[in-house]
Enzyme design. Structure first.
Site, PDB file in Angstrom:
ATOM      1  N   GLU A   1       0.869  -1.102   0.002  1.00  0.00           N
ATOM      2  CA  GLU A   1      -0.028  -0.016   0.049  1.00  0.00           C
ATOM      3  C   GLU A   1       0.815   1.200   0.056  1.00  0.00           C
ATOM      4  O   GLU A   1       1.867   1.137   0.662  1.00  0.00           O
ATOM      5  CB  GLU A   1      -0.877   0.103   1.202  1.00  0.00           C
ATOM      6  CG  GLU A   1      -2.075  -0.924   1.119  1.00  0.00           C
ATOM      7  CD  GLU A   1      -2.731  -0.831   2.311  1.00  0.00           C
ATOM      8  OE1 GLU A   1      -2.659   0.141   3.341  1.00  0.00           O
ATOM      9  OE2 GLU A   1      -3.744  -1.789   2.532  1.00  0.00           O
TER      10      GLU A   1
ATOM     11  N   GLY B   1       5.931  -1.987   6.995  1.00  0.00           N
ATOM     12  CA  GLY B   1       7.601  -2.170   7.099  1.00  0.00           C
ATOM     13  C   GLY B   1       8.513  -1.318   8.011  1.00  0.00           C
ATOM     14  O   GLY B   1       8.010  -0.232   8.203  1.00  0.00           O
ATOM     15  N   GLU B   2       9.316  -1.644   8.393  1.00  0.00           N
ATOM     16  CA  GLU B   2      10.215  -1.019   8.993  1.00  0.00           C
ATOM     17  C   GLU B   2      11.429  -0.654   8.232  1.00  0.00           C
ATOM     18  O   GLU B   2      12.245  -1.446   7.832  1.00  0.00           O
ATOM     19  CB  GLU B   2      11.140  -1.707  10.249  1.00  0.00           C
ATOM     20  CG  GLU B   2      12.176  -1.189  10.970  1.00  0.00           C
ATOM     21  CD  GLU B   2      12.365   0.108  11.308  1.00  0.00           C
ATOM     22  OE1 GLU B   2      11.335   0.482  12.354  1.00  0.00           O
ATOM     23  OE2 GLU B   2      12.838   0.966  10.776  1.00  0.00           O
TER      24      GLU B   2
ATOM     25  N   ASN C   1      -8.058   6.625  17.262  1.00  0.00           N
ATOM     26  CA  ASN C   1      -9.284   6.626  17.066  1.00  0.00           C
ATOM     27  C   ASN C   1      -9.677   5.433  16.349  1.00  0.00           C
ATOM     28  O   ASN C   1     -10.791   5.646  15.576  1.00  0.00           O
ATOM     29  CB  ASN C   1      -9.774   7.958  16.498  1.00  0.00           C
ATOM     30  CG  ASN C   1      -9.280   8.161  15.077  1.00  0.00           C
ATOM     31  OD1 ASN C   1      -8.679   7.527  14.586  1.00  0.00           O
ATOM     32  ND2 ASN C   1     -10.048   9.378  14.504  1.00  0.00           N
TER      33      ASN C   1
ATOM     34  N   SER D   1       9.002   6.127  16.169  1.00  0.00           N
ATOM     35  CA  SER D   1       7.781   5.958  16.745  1.00  0.00           C
ATOM     36  C   SER D   1       8.082   5.674  18.279  1.00  0.00           C
ATOM     37  O   SER D   1       8.600   4.538  18.624  1.00  0.00           O
ATOM     38  CB  SER D   1       7.196   4.441  16.066  1.00  0.00           C
ATOM     39  OG  SER D   1       6.963   4.830  14.902  1.00  0.00           O
ATOM     40  N   LEU D   2       7.521   6.471  19.077  1.00  0.00           N
ATOM     41  CA  LEU D   2       8.007   6.420  20.343  1.00  0.00           C
ATOM     42  C   LEU D   2       6.885   5.759  21.237  1.00  0.00           C
ATOM     43  O   LEU D   2       6.937   4.549  21.842  1.00  0.00           O
ATOM     44  CB  LEU D   2       8.065   7.911  21.031  1.00  0.00           C
ATOM     45  CG  LEU D   2       8.629   8.063  22.361  1.00  0.00           C
ATOM     46  CD1 LEU D   2      10.001   7.503  22.702  1.00  0.00           C
ATOM     47  CD2 LEU D   2       8.689   9.573  22.962  1.00  0.00           C
TER      48      LEU D   2
ATOM     49  N   CYS E   1       5.094  -5.087  17.092  1.00  0.00           N
ATOM     50  CA  CYS E   1       4.455  -3.939  17.814  1.00  0.00           C
ATOM     51  C   CYS E   1       2.910  -4.368  17.946  1.00  0.00           C
ATOM     52  O   CYS E   1       2.209  -4.704  17.165  1.00  0.00           O
ATOM     53  CB  CYS E   1       4.529  -2.461  17.370  1.00  0.00           C
ATOM     54  SG  CYS E   1       6.122  -2.069  17.039  1.00  0.00           S
TER      55      CYS E   1
ATOM     56  N   CYS F   1       3.348   8.508   1.331  1.00  0.00           N
ATOM     57  CA  CYS F   1       3.590   7.599   2.390  1.00  0.00           C
ATOM     58  C   CYS F   1       4.056   6.184   1.799  1.00  0.00           C
ATOM     59  O   CYS F   1       3.132   5.525   1.394  1.00  0.00           O
ATOM     60  CB  CYS F   1       2.470   7.415   3.600  1.00  0.00           C
ATOM     61  SG  CYS F   1       2.811   6.355   4.732  1.00  0.00           S
TER      62      CYS F   1
ATOM     63  N   CYS G   1       6.000  -7.156   8.623  1.00  0.00           N
ATOM     64  CA  CYS G   1       7.220  -6.448   9.482  1.00  0.00           C
ATOM     65  C   CYS G   1       7.455  -7.727  10.365  1.00  0.00           C
ATOM     66  O   CYS G   1       6.417  -8.101  10.995  1.00  0.00           O
ATOM     67  CB  CYS G   1       6.750  -5.294   9.860  1.00  0.00           C
ATOM     68  SG  CYS G   1       7.880  -4.259  11.053  1.00  0.00           S
TER      69      CYS G   1
HETATM   70  S1  SF4 Z   1       8.059  -1.499  13.318  1.00  0.00           S
HETATM   71 FE1  SF4 Z   1       6.451  -0.344  12.497  1.00  0.00          FE
HETATM   72  S2  SF4 Z   1       5.379  -1.514  10.886  1.00  0.00           S
HETATM   73 FE2  SF4 Z   1       6.920  -2.810  12.308  1.00  0.00          FE
HETATM   74  S3  SF4 Z   1       5.394  -3.855  13.765  1.00  0.00           S
HETATM   75 FE3  SF4 Z   1       6.266  -1.920  14.750  1.00  0.00          FE
HETATM   76  S4  SF4 Z   1       4.799  -0.120  14.205  1.00  0.00           S
HETATM   77 FE4  SF4 Z   1       4.357  -1.812  12.777  1.00  0.00          FE
END
Ligand code: SF4
Length: 343
Positions: free
Chosen positions: A91, A159-160, A290, A214-215, A115, A104, A111
């Site tokens: 996507e 993905g990372e 949300n 991403s904290l 998380c 984006c 991934c």
């Molecule tokens: S690293 Fe990013 S894409 Fe991978 S699981 Fe965590 S939030 Fe999702």
């Protein structure tokens, strides 16, 4: 076997042409045809010699992505679903905001970082995207919206990006190359869950791209629970690395913090966040969760008010927003896919 021309940087093509007995500047001409003039048929590259065109035809092909689906949100956000040769799909999301058009981009199929709030991580990693598959997301959309332009690129799709370091790096080099797309480096942002060794490589490279983290919690225990990567690369080690990045790049690091009910929105969470960010040149984006995924819920207004009031009291500047494209499941960010069910 023929190779995909879009997998190569200009430096690599130069070497290939040199080895094939051609002038090195052919690589620059090819970049101009493909990435500036958007001509992908070798026969139409009229300033190349016949021999050079034959060499290209014999050794290369030029890939394109196949659009499987496109949805447009009420807020104008567009989501593209592209099919890949191996049957996977990726996507890409286009977010218009006034004169800005932010793209984006996805960097992997799935991934591995798992998380707990993210759908992309639930199925694990299928594979890294090829350089061409990353570049083609940009090329497809920029052709589609022409004469409007893409003003910003964020590696915040599925993905990372730093887990596919080499290919993402090559794609960025291709996008920034002055013979082709010539994308402004400060308008490219890599968003990561915090892979310290790769951030250190970025510091070495000094590419000029922006970095976003991403904290989602400033507490080591909570972050380790929701982002298992924190056990390997804890905040205590990540923060000094980010300070070094910001110092080298002379640019603030952006922190993304999604507000989730009863998880990370207390007064104590805000105090920890303020302490964590003190001394780091940074920007803070608060995103109101949300949707409903597993046990995660949107925070009530009182929680948001208490959290943001504490940050203000402590002099922490932030933006507070909802994700875009909710009605088409296209919320952008590392958390994009967790808004979806069955993504
Ligand atoms: S690293 Fe990013 S894409 Fe991978 S699981 Fe965590 S939030 Fe999702």
């Amino acid at each position: 076997m023929k190779q995909d021309l879009k997998n190569f940087t200009q430096e690599q093509l130069r070497e290939i042409f040199k080895t094939g007995g051609f002038a090195h500047y052919r690589a620059k001409q090819i970049f101009a045809w493909i990435y500036k003039r958007r001509v992908e048929d070798f026969e139409s590259m009229t300033d190349l010699s016949k021999d050079a065109r034959e060499f290209l035809k014999k050794n290369f092909f030029v890939s394109q992505l196949e659009l499987q689906n496109k949805e447009t949100s009420r807020d104008g956000t567009e989501k593209f679903l592209f099919g890949l040769d191996d049957g996977s799909a990726i996507e890409t999301v286009l977010i218009p905001e006034g004169t800005r058009h932010t793209l984006c981009i996805s960097s992997q199929v799935g991934c591995k970082f798992k998380c707990t709030f993210c759908m992309s991580g639930q199925g694990g990693l299928k594979r890294n995207l090829e350089v061409s598959e990353i570049i083609n997301q940009y090329l497809y959309v920029v052709d589609l919206i022409s004469p409007k332009e893409i003003t910003n690129i964020v590696f915040m799709g599925v993905g990372e990006p730093l887990d596919n370091f080499e290919n993402v790096l090559k794609a960025i080099k291709i996008l920034m190359n002055s013979s082709g797309v010539s994308f402004v480096k400060r308008r490219i942002c890599i968003s990561t869950c915090g892979l310290i060794p790769e951030i250190k490589k970025l510091i070495e490279l000094n590419l000029g791209v922006k970095l976003s983290i991403s904290l989602h919690s400033a507490d080591e225990d909570i972050r380790s629970k929701i982002m298992p990567v924190n056990k390997k690369y804890p905040l205590g080690e990540l923060l000094p690395t980010l300070k070094a990045f910001s110092k080298k790049e002379r640019y603030p690091v952006t922190f993304e913090y999604v507000l989730i009910k009863d998880l990370n929105t207390s007064k104590g969470d805000a105090i920890k966040l303020a302490k964590l960010l003190s001394g780091v040149r940074s920007k803070l984006n608060l995103i109101i969760y949300n949707a409903s995924f597993l046990k995660y819920r949107p925070p009530p207004k009182e929680q948001i008010d208490i959290f943001t009031a504490e940050l203000k009291k402590r002099g922490v500047f932030f933006t507070l927003r909802k994700s875009k494209g909710q009605d088409i499941s296209a919320a952008c960010g590392q958390l994009r896919a967790h808004w979806q069910k069955g993504a």
